[in-house]
Write an enzyme that holds these catalytic residues in place. Sequence first.
Site, short mmCIF file in Angstrom:
data_model
loop_
_atom_site.label_atom_id
_atom_site.label_comp_id
_atom_site.label_asym_id
_atom_site.label_seq_id
_atom_site.Cartn_x
_atom_site.Cartn_y
_atom_site.Cartn_z
N SER A 117 -2.58 5.43 -0.86
CA SER A 117 -3.57 4.38 -0.57
C SER A 117 -4.60 4.89 0.43
O SER A 117 -4.28 5.67 1.32
CB SER A 117 -2.89 3.16 0.04
OG SER A 117 -1.96 2.63 -0.86
N ASN A 133 0.86 -1.18 0.00
CA ASN A 133 0.00 0.00 0.00
C ASN A 133 0.89 1.23 0.00
O ASN A 133 1.38 1.67 1.04
CB ASN A 133 -0.91 -0.01 1.23
CG ASN A 133 -1.89 -1.15 1.17
OD1 ASN A 133 -2.88 -1.09 0.43
ND2 ASN A 133 -1.60 -2.23 1.90
N GLU A 134 1.12 1.72 -1.19
CA GLU A 134 2.06 2.83 -1.39
C GLU A 134 1.37 4.15 -1.05
O GLU A 134 0.15 4.20 -0.87
CB GLU A 134 2.53 2.84 -2.85
CG GLU A 134 3.29 1.60 -3.29
CD GLU A 134 4.72 1.52 -2.73
OE1 GLU A 134 5.04 2.24 -1.76
OE2 GLU A 134 5.51 0.72 -3.28
N PRO A 135 2.17 5.25 -0.95
CA PRO A 135 1.57 6.55 -0.69
C PRO A 135 0.37 6.82 -1.60
O PRO A 135 0.41 6.52 -2.80
CB PRO A 135 2.72 7.52 -1.00
CG PRO A 135 3.94 6.73 -0.67
CD PRO A 135 3.63 5.31 -1.07
#
Length: 640
Positions: free
Chosen positions: A166, A162-164
Amino acid sequence: MARLNLLEETRFERIPVRVYSDQSKASIEVAQRIASIIKAKQGQGEIAVLGLATGATPVKVYRELVRMHREDGLSFANVVTFNLDEYYPMRPDTDQSYVTFMNKHLFDYVDIRRENIHMPDGTLDEVDIQAFCEAYERKISSLGGLDIQILGIGRTGHIGFNEPGSAPNSGTRLVTLDDLTRRDAARDFGGKENVPTKAITMGVGTIFKAREIVLMAWNEKKAEIVKKAVEGEISADIPATYLQLSDHVEFILDEGAASQLTRFHLPWLAREVVWDNTLVKKAVIWLSTKLGKAILKLTEDDYNNNGMAQLIMEKGPAYNINIDIFNQLQRTITGWPGGKPGVDDSNRPERAEPALKRVLLFSPHPDDDVISMGGTFIRLVDQGHDVHVAYQTSGNTAVWDDDVLRYIEFTRDFSTITGGDTGLTENFYAETTAFFEKKQPNQIDTELIRTIKALIRKGEAIAGARFVGLPDENIHFQDLPFYDRSKFSKTVTYEDDILQTMELLRRVKPHQVFAAGDFADPHGTHRVCFDIVLEALQRLARTDEWIKECWLWLYRGAWHEYPIHEIEMAVPLSPHEVRRKRLSIFKHQSQKDTPVFPGDDPREFWVRAEDRTCETAALYHQLGLADYEAIEAFVRWPYM
Ligand code: F6R
């Protein structure tokens, strides 16, 4: 009372944090927690549902679980697992797949039923992914939800993938990986271009539903992001901050990963401290930098208004503290890294005598000497010391394949001119081209190709050292065996490397040894090279008299720089010296533009070196010291 202190000390932290002296102890603790869930469920005749992570972080947890299975009879018969994520696309039998990872670290060694293992499927057609993800979520719910979810944290602040950006309620889905995440994975894949751009990951919302969440992080590389996750505002820019919203989460850290938390980094802001000299220096430099005010201009109010009243009470007035720290910093600066002959040296970083010293500079790779301390290297030679350089490893890993072809072509063409036998080179050229055409990412080169790569770097190192002014007999190539051995095995011994290093030290009998203290080197080579030098010196210290006169200085620069409060010798460089240093770095042509493994700093090495030394000089100036073009920094390492 102790509890009160802890509450006060951790008041900057918005997530419960437990810190362990090292990751092995912490991992054992997490493994025990997982084992007790499994056993408790077994006792009730129920299944335990585990949410698992991959990557470097949980490796020791799995190792301990395997040990418990083998030695303590821990059974996984009632365990169902769901892994957080998988690259997409990804075949399960590939070395880099998370399926391979989980088999290699856990599943192959415990009695888990294969049908109880769930992992996102990297082989799906894109159109089928959403349905798969929904089924993944349903399956977790139908089993009663995750009893525990273990997590690592990426330097982007991702949990799972869950990258920036998300959302806090996101579910399992296909995502695009952040560039930094791909750079961090580049080494596993033999280059960033081979890292998939996408992944299937459980969502933040999925993770949140777990009854317990344990996030682990080890070593200083993670310190900055851990601080943001624990002490920062909740934000989609750092998905791990969402964990602040959970009341059943805990961060398990080693000291390195915890080092930027306020209670460790700026302890005087968190509690009453014992003000030793190191802490006073650190605090005064911090205050001066924070206020943008020279040290000698700091006032009582500045101290009192910035959480340092205790320091003023104990060591004040401000004037005395300021002068003391200013003088200490002033005394680190010297244009005489080998000591200034004929002067009182009681307040200087190096001894005046002997006026001409024997110096041995250990360079882990063939260019660290000039990148990290090129200016000082030049000064030592110019000031007449007997300077030797030892290139510890061949550095062959970091040479591009096409450079090898270029050199073979040169040899072939040269043989044509001299009328020599070109047949041999022709054959070798054909073989090498064929090898490179079929070469897989991360495949190890043949011995001959590794030798050519080493020779390319050797020629560059000689050119660099000669440019600095060293006679050829003072240039030593150690070619330490651990370097190539570690390409084939993870368990490498260093005995012959240490003996070889002891032998060289005995031959040179240096008064000064310079070694790389650049432990942030992403490939670990600098750390190993340092450990070898240290062990060699310590063994010699038990037997050899001359070693009593031998001081060990550490340099950094290729990967990061020493913070100002740690610097014990600061060697200023003039603009002319900065230029000479740059030219010596340019001799390392195979490392110019983009080296094979640049780490996560996109700047060329000479630019990094200049930026870092100029930053150090600018910091000294901001603190109220003289304004230099650049400064190379050193720390003395007491090894006896
Ligand atoms: C792995 C995962 C990632 C990693 C994170 C840290 O399943 O989901 O979030 O936990 O990238 O990776 P390492 O542990 O290799 O530093």
